[in-house]
Design an enzyme around this catalytic site. Structure first.
Site, mmCIF file in Angstrom:
data_model
loop_
_atom_site.group_PDB
_atom_site.id
_atom_site.type_symbol
_atom_site.label_atom_id
_atom_site.label_comp_id
_atom_site.label_asym_id
_atom_site.label_seq_id
_atom_site.Cartn_x
_atom_site.Cartn_y
_atom_site.Cartn_z
ATOM 1 N N GLU A 132 -19.074 10.458 0.326
ATOM 2 C CA GLU A 132 -18.468 11.590 1.038
ATOM 3 C C GLU A 132 -18.573 12.862 0.210
ATOM 4 O OE1 GLU A 132 -14.515 10.302 2.035
ATOM 5 O OE2 GLU A 132 -15.239 8.804 3.435
ATOM 6 N N ASP A 135 -14.677 8.077 10.419
ATOM 7 C CA ASP A 135 -13.891 9.079 9.692
ATOM 8 C C ASP A 135 -14.216 8.986 8.204
ATOM 9 O OD1 ASP A 135 -11.802 11.083 9.435
ATOM 10 O OD2 ASP A 135 -10.581 9.521 8.510
ATOM 11 N N ALA A 155 -11.475 3.293 8.419
ATOM 12 C CA ALA A 155 -10.832 2.588 7.301
ATOM 13 C C ALA A 155 -11.426 3.030 5.964
ATOM 14 C CB ALA A 155 -10.957 1.089 7.486
ATOM 15 N N ASP A 187 -8.205 -11.642 11.035
ATOM 16 C CA ASP A 187 -7.509 -11.297 9.795
ATOM 17 C C ASP A 187 -7.080 -12.610 9.151
ATOM 18 O OD1 ASP A 187 -5.588 -10.565 7.821
ATOM 19 O OD2 ASP A 187 -5.220 -8.674 8.859
ATOM 20 N N HIS A 234 -13.024 12.477 6.999
ATOM 21 C CA HIS A 234 -11.955 11.720 6.325
ATOM 22 C C HIS A 234 -10.594 12.408 6.480
ATOM 23 C CE1 HIS A 234 -11.293 8.543 2.970
ATOM 24 N NE2 HIS A 234 -10.248 8.615 3.768
ATOM 25 N N ILE A 235 -10.244 12.607 7.748
ATOM 26 C CA ILE A 235 -8.966 13.283 8.036
ATOM 27 C C ILE A 235 -7.969 12.325 8.657
ATOM 28 C CG2 ILE A 235 -9.885 15.624 8.301
ATOM 29 C CD1 ILE A 235 -9.936 15.042 11.379
ATOM 30 N N ALA A 261 -5.572 10.566 7.662
ATOM 31 C CA ALA A 261 -4.139 10.675 7.324
ATOM 32 C C ALA A 261 -3.648 12.112 7.392
ATOM 33 C CB ALA A 261 -3.911 10.116 5.926
HETATM 34 P P1 NAD Z 1 -3.012 -3.062 5.398
HETATM 35 O O1 NAD Z 1 -3.074 -3.613 4.039
HETATM 36 O O2 NAD Z 1 -1.689 -2.920 6.059
HETATM 37 O O3 NAD Z 1 -3.933 -3.944 6.339
HETATM 38 C C1 NAD Z 1 -5.166 -4.431 5.939
HETATM 39 C C2 NAD Z 1 -5.342 -5.774 6.616
HETATM 40 O O4 NAD Z 1 -6.653 -6.235 6.319
HETATM 41 C C3 NAD Z 1 -4.371 -6.839 6.116
HETATM 42 O O5 NAD Z 1 -3.672 -7.425 7.196
HETATM 43 C C4 NAD Z 1 -5.283 -7.845 5.446
HETATM 44 O O6 NAD Z 1 -4.797 -9.173 5.628
HETATM 45 C C5 NAD Z 1 -6.575 -7.627 6.160
HETATM 46 N N1 NAD Z 1 -7.736 -8.064 5.406
HETATM 47 C C6 NAD Z 1 -7.958 -7.979 4.069
HETATM 48 N N2 NAD Z 1 -9.163 -8.507 3.777
HETATM 49 C C7 NAD Z 1 -9.700 -8.918 4.959
HETATM 50 C C8 NAD Z 1 -10.921 -9.527 5.306
HETATM 51 N N3 NAD Z 1 -11.827 -9.832 4.375
HETATM 52 N N4 NAD Z 1 -11.149 -9.782 6.600
HETATM 53 C C9 NAD Z 1 -10.231 -9.483 7.544
HETATM 54 N N5 NAD Z 1 -9.037 -8.930 7.282
HETATM 55 C C10 NAD Z 1 -8.790 -8.635 5.994
HETATM 56 O O7 NAD Z 1 -3.768 -1.671 5.367
HETATM 57 P P2 NAD Z 1 -3.637 -0.454 6.394
HETATM 58 O O8 NAD Z 1 -2.569 0.461 5.923
HETATM 59 O O9 NAD Z 1 -3.575 -0.973 7.773
HETATM 60 O O10 NAD Z 1 -5.033 0.270 6.122
HETATM 61 C C11 NAD Z 1 -6.224 -0.233 6.713
HETATM 62 C C12 NAD Z 1 -7.407 0.552 6.202
HETATM 63 O O11 NAD Z 1 -7.290 1.928 6.562
HETATM 64 C C13 NAD Z 1 -7.551 0.541 4.704
HETATM 65 O O12 NAD Z 1 -8.910 0.402 4.378
HETATM 66 C C14 NAD Z 1 -7.100 1.910 4.296
HETATM 67 O O13 NAD Z 1 -7.684 2.305 3.092
HETATM 68 C C15 NAD Z 1 -7.612 2.724 5.443
HETATM 69 N N6 NAD Z 1 -7.006 4.047 5.570
HETATM 70 C C16 NAD Z 1 -7.798 5.082 5.937
HETATM 71 C C17 NAD Z 1 -7.277 6.359 6.059
HETATM 72 C C18 NAD Z 1 -8.132 7.508 6.472
HETATM 73 O O14 NAD Z 1 -7.868 8.626 6.059
HETATM 74 N N7 NAD Z 1 -9.113 7.299 7.293
HETATM 75 C C19 NAD Z 1 -5.925 6.585 5.775
HETATM 76 C C20 NAD Z 1 -5.129 5.494 5.426
HETATM 77 C C21 NAD Z 1 -5.673 4.230 5.334
#
Ligand code: NAD
Length: 530
Positions: free
Chosen positions: A261, A256, A231, A171, A280-281, A283
């Site tokens: 989708e 997920d 993600a 990260d 995509h569940i 959350a």
């Molecule tokens: P967050 O912003 O807290 O964390 C993301 C991290 O990624 C940050 O620490 C950032 O520094 C890092 N980052 C950004 N660009 C990067 C890169 N190029 N290389 C490496 N690291 C990088 O976000 P989060 O709340 O932890 O969410 C993470 C992911 O989960 C997001 O994509 C979000 O959309 C996804 N998400 C999915 C669902 C779902 O239903 N499956 C629900 C919520 C969130």
């Protein structure tokens, strides 16, 4: 008139109750077609959505009153952030509200892959009993490679370490100290691909992360490695992954999220025995849905009532620690910006705004304060509402250069914030500080040092350093029924000029102003309202 909120997607009842209890007028209209939504949006100050409603530039054009869009959840792919920023609409989300829930699904997928839970279930339901086929593997002692250790990634690390896994992470936006606190070893992406037995992705979808797990990366993963993407769709080359699974190079993959989708029924991954997925569940738990609804409702209410900005995605990000440090200066920054703008009328076109941070402020985050100064500068002068989101863009659009400068020298103050407006003809300088963590004071206006409260209606007078000027001002204001609340006086070091700033209870009208300007020794009189 109470602020009006339109709830356009499903929001749990608890969230709606909080909005109503905050005195907001709430309409719940879920699932409106885009045209119907566009016809209504002009009546609302706030819009609450999840992922279904598309907040497009076209919709925002019709949203004359809109101040804020609240997304209950994390991803804001459904909101045109650029268009919102241009129109000064703050977009907020609720990061963290569903993090545990998503992390738990991720861990569920990792465990299910390691032990073939989904495939074994289908086999037993199909009347088979294939004990040999479903021999799995332990997680204990294996290496988890997490890409992105934000809210969710860090919880996944925490849970997987409890299973006895070692964690490495990539990260670029996290310090070595923070990684150590989380118990992960920071590595490069190349090292991560080479070391991980389980790769889990937790980054947003950006230009840098699209196709992050490419055909080439898939070839570099350890033989038999597991890949989990809870993600964003688009992080993985899906066709290349289907090939890697078919060739047996990877042990399994779980998604997920998909690039498109729902995925097409003939999507190659859906035919792979080593692939498992959920729709995509990530959350979708009761707890997470309630948490994000409550979170967004509280944020919208705080923004509409007090202008308090939390979790805005189109503002410079401010961590709670940073907010703790700059918080008391946000109000000062706004007021200095406003005062400078009003004193700067007649500068002959502002070319540059310079914000100087001195003393303890020099090491504090500056962008939120600069954005506040800019909002203060523009707020009285533009037809459209300006806020911290739109003000930097307004400056850019107007060709006004914005510069920030740090300095250790705060004169006699712990911290000093200075705004310099440079016009073609001359410059205006105002400085301020905060007394006792909450009382903003102006301590400099151009060459004059003083201690004045930047609040309400002000009469600002420059004069000869001669006796009787303040008395004359007081008499003229008093005779016109304008009460003086406070007076701050200053004189130039060489006594070539003097200055006074009066806080008055009502603004002087044009005739009174003329009278003040004609008083003996008075050089100029301006009024300002902060
Ligand atoms: P967050 O912003 O807290 O964390 C993301 C991290 O990624 C940050 O620490 C950032 O520094 C890092 N980052 C950004 N660009 C990067 C890169 N190029 N290389 C490496 N690291 C990088 O976000 P989060 O709340 O932890 O969410 C993470 C992911 O989960 C997001 O994509 C979000 O959309 C996804 N998400 C999915 C669902 C779902 O239903 N499956 C629900 C919520 C969130």
């Amino acid at each position: 008139m109470p602020n009006r909120v339109l709830v356009a997607d499903d929001l749990s009842a608890e969230g709606i109750r909080i909005l109503r209890e905050a005195g907001l007028e709430v309409d719940v209209k879920v699932g409106l077609p885009p045209d119907a939504l566009a016809d209504l949006i002009g009546d609302y100050d706030a819009l609450a959505v999840r992922s279904a409603t598309k907040v497009t530039a076209k919709l925002l054009e019709r949203a004359a009153r809109l101040k804020v869009v609240g997304r209950a959840g994390v991803g804001v792919d459904n909101v045109d952030l650029d268009a919102a920023t241009r129109r000064g609409v703050v977009v907020m989300n609720t990061p963290g509200g569903s993090s545990v829930t998503v992390a738990e699904l991720t861990v569920a997928h990792i465990l299910a892959l390691a032990r073939h839970v989904a495939q074994a279930t289908a086999s037993v339901k199909g009347g088979k009993w294939e004990k040999k086929r479903f021999q799995g593997r332990e997680l204990a002692g294996k290496t988890l490679g997490v890409v992105g250790i934000g809210n969710i990634g860090s919880i996944v690390v925490n849970r997987c370490r409890a299973f006895g896994m070692r964690a490495v992470a990539y990260d670029p936006f996290i310090s070595a100290d923070a990684a150590a606190r989380l118990g992960v070893t920071p590595v490069t992406l190349d090292e991560l691909w080479a070391q991980a037995d389980v790769v889990s992705l937790h980054v947003p979808l950006t230009e840098q992360t699209r196709n992050l797990v490419s055909a080439d990366v898939l070839r570099r993963l350890r033989p038999g490695a597991l890949l989990v993407n809870c993600a964003r769709g688009g992080l993985v080359d899906e066709a290349a992954l289907a090939e890697a699974l078919a060739e047996g190079r990877l042990g399994g993959a779980a998604f997920d999220v998909f690039e498109k989708e729902p995925p097409a029924p003939d999507h190659p991954l859906l035919r792979s025995e080593r692939f498992i997925c959920t729709p995509h569940i990530g959350a979708s738990t009761e707890e997470a849905q309630a948490a994000v609804a409550v979170g967004i409702a509280e944020q919208l209410a705080a923004y509409l009532a007090r202008g308090e900005v939390k979790n805005a995605v189109n503002l410079p990000a401010v961590s709670p620690e940073a907010l703790e440090r700059v918080g008391p200066y946000l109000e000062l920054a706004l007021r200095l910006g406003s005062l400078a703008a009003q004193l700067g009328l007649g500068l002959g076109g502002v070319e540059e705004v310079k914000v100087e941070f001195a003393g303890e402020l020099a090491s504090a985050p500056q962008r939120p304060l600069t954005a506040r100064v800019l909002r203060g500068l523009f707020q009285h002068f533009l037809e459209e509402p300006v806020n911290e989101v739109s003000a930097p863009a307004v400056a850019r659009d107007r060709g006004i250069a914005v510069r920030e400068e740090r300095s250790a020298d705060a004169e006699d103050y712990v911290s000093l914030l200075t705004v310099r407006l440079r016009g073609q003809a001359r410059e205006v300088v105002v400085s301020g500080t905060v007394f006792g963590r909450k009382e903003p004071r102006v301590v400099r206006v151009n060459q004059f040092r003083l201690a004045a409260e930047p609040e309400g209606d002000l009469v600002i007078c420059e004069n000869d350093d001669a006796p009787g000027v303040v008395g004359n001002l007081g008499v003229a204001l008093g005779e016109a029924g304008v009460n003086i609340a406070r007076i701050a006086l200053a004189r130039a070091d060489d006594r070539s000029a003097a200055f006074c700033l009066l806080n008055v209870d009502s603004p002087p009208g044009p005739e009174l102003l003329e009278r003040l300007r004609r008083l003996p020794h008075v050089r100029s009189v301006r009024v300002a309202r902060i």
